[in-house]
Write a protein that holds these residues in place. Structure first.
Motif, PDB file in Angstrom:
ATOM      1  N   ALA B  12       0.824  -1.211   0.000  1.00  0.00           N
ATOM      2  CA  ALA B  12       0.000   0.000   0.000  1.00  0.00           C
ATOM      3  C   ALA B  12       0.857   1.259   0.000  1.00  0.00           C
ATOM      4  O   ALA B  12       0.455   2.303  -0.491  1.00  0.00           O
ATOM      5  N   LYS B  13       2.057   1.141   0.547  1.00  0.00           N
ATOM      6  CA  LYS B  13       2.870   2.332   0.809  1.00  0.00           C
ATOM      7  C   LYS B  13       3.452   2.976  -0.431  1.00  0.00           C
ATOM      8  O   LYS B  13       4.260   2.362  -1.130  1.00  0.00           O
ATOM      9  N   GLY B  14       3.125   4.238  -0.668  1.00  0.00           N
ATOM     10  CA  GLY B  14       3.738   4.988  -1.755  1.00  0.00           C
ATOM     11  C   GLY B  14       4.971   5.725  -1.272  1.00  0.00           C
ATOM     12  O   GLY B  14       5.073   6.943  -1.420  1.00  0.00           O
ATOM     13  N   VAL B 325      -0.543  -9.558   3.288  1.00  0.00           N
ATOM     14  CA  VAL B 325      -0.222  -8.598   2.228  1.00  0.00           C
ATOM     15  C   VAL B 325      -1.279  -7.484   2.226  1.00  0.00           C
ATOM     16  O   VAL B 325      -2.467  -7.743   2.431  1.00  0.00           O
ATOM     17  N   ASN B 326      -0.818  -6.281   2.031  1.00  0.00           N
ATOM     18  CA  ASN B 326      -1.705  -5.125   2.073  1.00  0.00           C
ATOM     19  C   ASN B 326      -1.605  -4.348   0.760  1.00  0.00           C
ATOM     20  O   ASN B 326      -0.566  -4.362   0.103  1.00  0.00           O
ATOM     21  N   PHE B 327      -2.692  -3.676   0.377  1.00  0.00           N
ATOM     22  CA  PHE B 327      -2.694  -2.844  -0.837  1.00  0.00           C
ATOM     23  C   PHE B 327      -3.669  -1.698  -0.606  1.00  0.00           C
ATOM     24  O   PHE B 327      -4.327  -1.643   0.441  1.00  0.00           O
ATOM     25  N   LEU B 328      -3.771  -0.781  -1.553  1.00  0.00           N
ATOM     26  CA  LEU B 328      -4.775   0.280  -1.416  1.00  0.00           C
ATOM     27  C   LEU B 328      -5.961   0.003  -2.332  1.00  0.00           C
ATOM     28  O   LEU B 328      -5.785  -0.108  -3.556  1.00  0.00           O
ATOM     29  N   ARG B 345      -4.434  -0.626  -6.041  1.00  0.00           N
ATOM     30  CA  ARG B 345      -3.099  -0.126  -6.328  1.00  0.00           C
ATOM     31  C   ARG B 345      -2.070  -0.900  -5.533  1.00  0.00           C
ATOM     32  O   ARG B 345      -2.209  -1.042  -4.309  1.00  0.00           O
ATOM     33  N   VAL B 346      -1.075  -1.438  -6.225  1.00  0.00           N
ATOM     34  CA  VAL B 346       0.076  -2.025  -5.530  1.00  0.00           C
ATOM     35  C   VAL B 346       1.311  -1.210  -5.888  1.00  0.00           C
ATOM     36  O   VAL B 346       1.492  -0.797  -7.034  1.00  0.00           O
TER      37      VAL B 346
END
Lengths: 374, 374
Positions: B12-14, B325-328, B345-346
């Motif tokens: 998730a992290k940009g 696992v995490n994503f937005l 978004r990954v």
């Protein structure tokens, strides 16, 4: 930076003197931050040290009897961003803001971005009746005062310290007229004899937002300040504050406070500014003509000097510049200034001690000459 | 920081990956700044290096064919503050803003602070007729579009690069409907094959403000960005920008650019992100079911993954989290999102290369299971 030439003594600058800035401590803090926390300190959310800083500020506000249940801390880009965010919340084109006259000139600019209705009260008169008249009149004209902005201690530009009674009066008036108070405490750590109480400490109603800053106690260029008040408001301010904070610099300030004996640093600063203020006062007594007046300084950065109305302000500034001394004309500190307010601000914060005395001497000579010649 | 537990792979992290941040160079820059310039770098006006940085940015904009006579550079707190200031100038409660859908979620929040009238066009469709219909309709409804906000290259969240033709179309439409364009170039230095042209380079009419940032190329926590466009506007933006800039950090960035081979640093970053994007694409091909789609990455930080509508977004997120696992979720990037937009978004910018592959594998397995079970 003001234009400068060899020999110009700049008493206009409201800057800390070079040695007042702990640049070694700040550089070490950044090095340590980078070593201890790796990339974390450089990312959007910044270092966990930011939490430490907020907790430290909360404890500080408690120590100063200015923390109410439900309060919160919002980190800001200096105290001025706090005022900008409060203006954004409380003002629209119809509503009015009440400020001191004279007051901090950048604050006037901020208010002007939000409303044309800027009303004032005399900074040093402490006349609660006059303040109430202004509040009533403005409301009757269809422009209710929603925000009151005040510098409470060692105010810029007068150096004035508001009495506890008048702080209480302002809180009561804010309550009566449904206004909110922005208390600018930019200079209040730089007391010479004893720390003045915060206006917020007299506010049991939650109508005050305290605006603090590290600009005068660490360095202006850090742009780290804070707002302390009702979390309902700090949350709203945070929503509008879309610069995402300043994570790296916040981490540096936090490390300086944790690891570099900030209290001792403050004590040194107070001693240094006390000495500078005393030197400037000595020079004022020595060199100013008897027609000039000023208040003895109790803290902060400035002396506010009144001179006879026969002295033309523009010519005074030009002649002083020719003689190698600069100051800030009084009219800069009024939202609706007459052409000449017969007062000026001189700062004892920046120039060397030797130059402080020499600058006042030059200025005194110019005023004496103009009085003699006019 | 996202909540995190052992083994959670956070796509998730940009954020830039830790080694992407030149923290040694930044620390050295601060040390040097402090040694060379003394207190000057720590004062309100900051170091003379700020002028160097502005001149360097001007040269950079010229090199990218995006400097018009009468343009100026305004330093901002990241690209986002530039958008905030433009909203403040162009929007009121009546006027509308036109944005891409999907688009950068923080930009949506900024726009919401100024207007309820947020209209959109499809980020990847490049349908100028649809954009014009939206402009006409919104105007007919009494809410003329005054500002168009676009991410032009390696857009957040899609990674999409707008074609030169569509950039030209947008400029022509802005002119026809009297709107102004905010071009967000946050990722455009991180190209893999060739640098895309700026939208601003197609604008001979002065209707575009380019918003740049060092967040992705040096560090997000610095909060140093810039706006480049008509000086009439940058002056006005500067008047509203009452945080007084960020002198110390600006000086640090200037020194890094002068003394630490910024070009070589950019080349390393491009190579690193290209490799990361390729690894993630390899993993997507390997682990995603054939029903999923994504665009090949040409730069930036993100892949935008579409999945079948039968997969419930909320459950997908919860199950993925359980699998580490995490994503937005895609709906974050729409101002008026339906419950589920069947896309996510990954980011390939932050996690280790090994984790990028493992994270996509876990996510692919969850989607496959949900497709099989639904």
């Amino acid at each position: 930076m003001q234009p400068s030439y060899d020999g110009l003594i700049n008493l206009a600058k409201g800057y800390p003197f070079p040695e007042a800035i702990p640049s070694d401590a700040l550089t070490q803090a950044m090095k340590r931050l980078s070593e201890v926390e790796g990339d974390v300190a450089f990312q959007y959310d910044g270092s966990p040290a930011t939490e430490y800083l907020k907790d430290w500020l909360k404890a500080e506000m408690m120590r100063r009897n200015s923390w109410r249940t439900g309060d919160d801390i919002l980190l800001t880009s200096g105290a001025l961003q706090g005022l900008d965010l409060l203006c954004r919340i409380f003002l629209d084109e119809r509503s009015a803001v009440l400020i001191q006259a004279p007051t901090y000139m950048e604050a006037i600019e901020v208010c002007r971005n939000y409303t044309d209705h800027i009303v004032t009260f005399d900074t040093v008169a402490e006349d609660a009746n006059a303040v109430e008249r202004e509040l009533r009149l403005t409301e009757a004209n269809g422009h209710p005062v929603r925000l009151i902005y005040v510098g409470t201690s060692f105010q810029n530009p007068t150096g004035y310290v508001m009495s506890p009674e008048f702080r209480r009066d302002l809180v009561a008036l804010a309550e009566k007229y449904d206004a909110f108070i922005a208390e600018d405490g930019a200079y209040d750590q730089l007391w010479f004899e004893e720390p003045p109480p915060l206006l917020k400490s007299f506010d049991s109603l939650g109508r005050t937002m305290y605006l603090g800053t590290f600009s005068k106690t660490l360095a202006p260029g850090l742009r780290v300040g804070w707002a302390c008040g009702s979390s309902v408001l700090t949350d709203l301010m945070g929503r509008f504050k879309k610069d995402l904070g300043n994570p790296l610099v916040t981490g540096m300030v936090s490390y300086v406070i944790q690891f570099h004996n900030y209290d001792a640093h403050l004590q040194q600063l107070r001693a240094a500014y006390r000495r500078r203020a005393a030197l400037m006062e000595f020079a004022l007594v020595e060199w100013m003509p008897p027609e000039c007046q000023w208040l003895p300084s109790q803290g902060g950065y400035y002396h506010w000097l009144s001179y006879p109305a026969v002295v033309d302000g523009e010519r005074l500034r030009a002649r002083s510049y020719d003689q190698g001394v600069n100051f800030l004309p009084g009219r800069h500190f009024y939202p609706h200034a007459p052409r000449d307010v017969s007062a000026l601000r001189v700062s004892f914060s920046y120039e060397s001690e030797r130059n402080l005395v020499e600058g006042v001497k030059r200025l005194g000579n110019v005023i004496r000459e103009m009085l003699a010649g006019s």
